[in-house]
Design a protein around this motif. Structure first.
Motif, PDB file in Angstrom:
ATOM      1  N   UNK A  66      20.598  39.800   7.275  1.00 48.89           N
ATOM      2  CA  UNK A  66      20.398  39.427   5.921  1.00 48.89           C
ATOM      3  C   UNK A  66      21.069  40.453   4.977  1.00 48.89           C
ATOM      4  N   UNK A  67      20.927  41.792   5.169  1.00 46.23           N
ATOM      5  CA  UNK A  67      21.230  42.779   4.297  1.00 46.23           C
ATOM      6  C   UNK A  67      22.638  42.914   4.312  1.00 46.23           C
ATOM      7  N   UNK A  68      23.470  42.571   5.238  1.00 44.24           N
ATOM      8  CA  UNK A  68      24.854  42.757   5.428  1.00 44.24           C
ATOM      9  C   UNK A  68      25.649  41.696   4.550  1.00 44.24           C
ATOM     10  N   UNK A  69      26.926  41.938   4.219  1.00 39.33           N
ATOM     11  CA  UNK A  69      27.859  41.291   3.381  1.00 39.33           C
ATOM     12  C   UNK A  69      27.894  39.706   3.475  1.00 39.33           C
ATOM     13  N   UNK A  70      27.715  39.114   2.618  1.00 33.11           N
ATOM     14  CA  UNK A  70      28.005  37.388   2.705  1.00 33.11           C
ATOM     15  C   UNK A  70      29.253  37.360   3.268  1.00 33.11           C
ATOM     16  N   UNK A  71      29.565  36.260   4.329  1.00 36.68           N
ATOM     17  CA  UNK A  71      30.820  36.139   4.961  1.00 36.68           C
ATOM     18  C   UNK A  71      31.247  34.611   5.039  1.00 36.68           C
ATOM     19  N   UNK A  72      30.555  33.705   4.441  1.00 40.93           N
ATOM     20  CA  UNK A  72      30.831  32.201   4.565  1.00 40.93           C
ATOM     21  C   UNK A  72      31.665  31.930   3.073  1.00 40.93           C
ATOM     22  N   UNK A  73      32.139  30.680   2.999  1.00 44.48           N
ATOM     23  CA  UNK A  73      32.747  30.366   1.809  1.00 44.48           C
ATOM     24  C   UNK A  73      31.675  30.307   0.775  1.00 44.48           C
ATOM     25  N   UNK A  74      31.778  30.220  -0.426  1.00 46.95           N
ATOM     26  CA  UNK A  74      30.947  30.056  -1.681  1.00 46.95           C
ATOM     27  C   UNK A  74      30.695  28.793  -2.088  1.00 46.95           C
ATOM     28  N   UNK A  75      30.709  27.782  -1.255  1.00 44.68           N
ATOM     29  CA  UNK A  75      30.668  26.274  -1.687  1.00 44.68           C
ATOM     30  C   UNK A  75      31.454  25.349  -1.127  1.00 44.68           C
ATOM     31  N   UNK A  76      31.217  24.248  -1.533  1.00 47.24           N
ATOM     32  CA  UNK A  76      31.984  22.997  -0.926  1.00 47.24           C
ATOM     33  C   UNK A  76      33.676  23.187  -1.074  1.00 47.24           C
ATOM     34  N   UNK A  77      33.977  23.511  -2.334  1.00 44.40           N
ATOM     35  CA  UNK A  77      35.474  23.506  -2.620  1.00 44.40           C
ATOM     36  C   UNK A  77      36.055  24.455  -1.839  1.00 44.40           C
ATOM     37  N   UNK A  78      35.626  25.719  -1.794  1.00 42.71           N
ATOM     38  CA  UNK A  78      36.422  26.869  -0.959  1.00 42.71           C
ATOM     39  C   UNK A  78      36.192  26.764   0.398  1.00 42.71           C
ATOM     40  N   UNK A  79      35.146  26.134   0.781  1.00 44.88           N
ATOM     41  CA  UNK A  79      34.982  25.399   2.404  1.00 44.88           C
ATOM     42  C   UNK A  79      36.053  24.612   2.833  1.00 44.88           C
ATOM     43  N   UNK A  80      36.312  23.621   2.036  1.00 47.81           N
ATOM     44  CA  UNK A  80      37.167  22.419   2.256  1.00 47.81           C
ATOM     45  C   UNK A  80      38.432  23.062   2.489  1.00 47.81           C
ATOM     46  N   UNK A  81      39.032  24.066   1.653  1.00 50.03           N
ATOM     47  CA  UNK A  81      40.208  24.764   1.403  1.00 50.03           C
ATOM     48  C   UNK A  81      40.510  25.468   2.965  1.00 50.03           C
ATOM     49  N   UNK A  82      39.458  26.299   3.329  1.00 48.32           N
ATOM     50  CA  UNK A  82      39.523  27.028   4.569  1.00 48.32           C
ATOM     51  C   UNK A  82      39.858  26.173   5.598  1.00 48.32           C
ATOM     52  N   UNK A  83      38.942  24.988   5.671  1.00 45.56           N
ATOM     53  CA  UNK A  83      39.133  23.939   6.889  1.00 45.56           C
ATOM     54  C   UNK A  83      40.742  23.250   6.727  1.00 45.56           C
ATOM     55  N   UNK A  84      40.830  22.973   5.891  1.00 48.71           N
ATOM     56  CA  UNK A  84      42.332  22.258   5.490  1.00 48.71           C
ATOM     57  C   UNK A  84      43.357  23.354   5.838  1.00 48.71           C
ATOM     58  N   UNK A  85      43.323  24.732   6.113  1.00 43.90           N
ATOM     59  CA  UNK A  85      44.331  25.540   6.270  1.00 43.90           C
ATOM     60  C   UNK A  85      44.059  26.361   7.719  1.00 43.90           C
ATOM     61  N   UNK A  86      43.438  25.763   8.555  1.00 48.45           N
ATOM     62  CA  UNK A  86      43.060  26.083   9.849  1.00 48.45           C
ATOM     63  C   UNK A  86      43.704  25.175  10.963  1.00 48.45           C
TER      64      UNK A  86
END
Length: 444
Positions: free
Chosen positions: A382-402
């Motif tokens: 939990x003390x290490x850097x956050x590595x996930x998308x920061x919300x729905x919009x960014x997450x959908x972009x990353x899925x579309x581009x994979x």
């Protein structure tokens, strides 16, 4: 129609049959038909668009839909025949297979997406084994969505307060409800195992025995309906929202997974000498590489991302470790033959077919492409850097581009899923929240 099914229905005096299928959200769609009609003509037809409704009942933009609005041809899966134990009259239920008129699978059906992924494992004689853990909250009835949620009244006449993690007495507060849940599950052959009280106030967890991925996804799909119906009987709500209350932890669907070699019956995550295999490390490497791109499949709603915070006992990065609950991918203590990886990222609000397909797809890509895993985390992730998308919009972009995930899950499914979630997000974004009215109305 299978004669054994006909005889079973007559023996149990079944009067009607719920013919159901899960849509992309995980909602049960379908028809309820009289028993005799079901026996004479079990085939069913529904528009394919039924599968791709948003949680509000809307649809993606017309450009993503077939302009002819075609029907699917649906056939019952005989292995899914079960009672509906809460029905007033003797009622059966069956999950239906979704096909096109030419007999090919409907590629946007969540059940077929999972089967597509499993077919890739079949080519290597690999058999995935999964075991989900389901967290959920019990609540007082709340018909007004503008009023915050509250825990229900237990047998002592008091609402639960504070944190009662693993408390037996706190679970016993709701004994009559859990007796009904277990009775309903037994009547439906849902192979539930352990019941515990989780961290949150009136937050519970029920685990399933391990088994075949499609069979377990079917059981989770039916389990959610079962718990909600049982709660209604006891003047409560049960919710599978990922983050229903702002000051309580979120609810997850942890998925334990391992792979069996069909030829030997052995776990391919373990070498003959009992040590972890290359497949094991590559499976984890695939999860670490592709899960951030697959996040909309594990966190499908705006609410889902409220759970993914270091302050809510949920993963925040792609670390893995041995018996470390702060990481995304935990390897529990076990015998070498039971070696498995627990994916702690999926929210309990995720469609179980899609979540299981996605986690297995990530692991599959890791094994096929021999993606190395990082070193195991031996500290507080939990003390290490956050590595996930920061919300729905960014997450959908990353899925579309994979493209790699799209190839495994199905390009049309991914395209339609992203379009559906974009529509859902735009619907959410139009709503003005109480927070905005409280702090902005007269202060800016």
């Amino acid at each position: 129609m299978n004669n054994e099914i006909i005889e079973w229905m007559r023996e149990h005096h079944i009067t009607e049959v719920e013919c159901i299928l899960p849509d992309m959200t995980g909602v049960a769609r379908g028809k309820i038909v009289p028993r005799d009609k079901f026996i004479s003509d079990p085939e069913m037809r529904l528009p394919e668009a039924v599968l791709i409704q948003t949680v509000t009942g809307d649809y993606p933009d017309d450009s993503y839909l077939d302009v002819t609005d075609p029907d699917m041809v649906l056939f019952p899966d005989a292995s899914t025949l079960r009672f509906v134990p809460w029905a007033a009259d003797p009622t059966a239920q069956m999950i239906y297979e979704c096909t096109r008129s030419d007999g090919t699978p409907v590629d946007v059906s969540p059940r077929n997406v999972l089967k597509r992924v499993l077919s890739l494992f079949d080519q290597h004689d690999w058999e995935p084994v999964v075991a989900p853990e389901m967290e959920f909250y019990l609540l007082s009835p709340n018909p007004d969505p503008d009023i915050p949620l509250a825990p229900p009244i237990g047998r002592t006449g008091r609402a639960e307060f504070g944190r009662r993690s693993y408390s037996i007495d706190a679970v016993n507060e709701f004994d009559p409800l859990f007796e009904d849940i277990y009775d309903y599950c037994h009547a439906q052959n849902l192979e539930v195992d352990t019941l515990i009280h989780e961290i949150g106030t009136a937050q519970m967890e029920i685990n399933f025995l391990h088994g075949n991925a499609v069979a377990l996804a079917d059981q989770v799909f039916l389990f959610k309906r079962t718990v909600r119906e049982a709660a209604f009987r006891h003047n409560m709500y049960a919710t599978f929202m990922a983050k229903p209350m702002e000051n309580e932890p979120g609810s997850a669907m942890h998925i334990h997974q391992s792979i069996i070699d069909r030829n030997t019956g052995k776990n391919i995550f373990t070498n003959p000498d009992g040590s972890p295999s290359e497949h094991f490390f590559h499976f984890i490497g695939g999860l670490q590489t592709y899960l951030p791109h697959a996040m909309p499949l594990f966190a499908p709603f705006v609410n889902s991302f409220r759970r993914l915070s270091r302050y809510t006992a949920a993963p925040t990065n792609v670390q893995w470790g041995y018996d470390n609950r702060t990481v995304a991918f935990r390897v529990p203590h076990s015998s070498p033959q039971a070696r498995r990886v627990e994916n702690r990222v999926p929210g309990v609000d995720a469609n179980p077919y899609i979540a299981m397909a996605a986690t297995l797809a990530c692991g599959y890509l890791g094994m096929i492409n021999k993606i190395p895993a990082s070193e195991p985390c031996q500290s507080d992730a939990y003390e290490l850097p956050f590595q996930f998308p920061h919300g729905s919009e960014e997450a959908l972009i990353r899925l579309r581009e994979c493209p790699e995930l799209a190839e495994v899950l199905g390009p049309r499914f991914v395209r339609m899923y992203v379009a559906l979630k974009e529509k859902e997000f735009s619907e959410y974004f139009r709503v003005i929240s109480p927070w905005e009215r409280k702090f902005l109305l007269l202060h800016v």
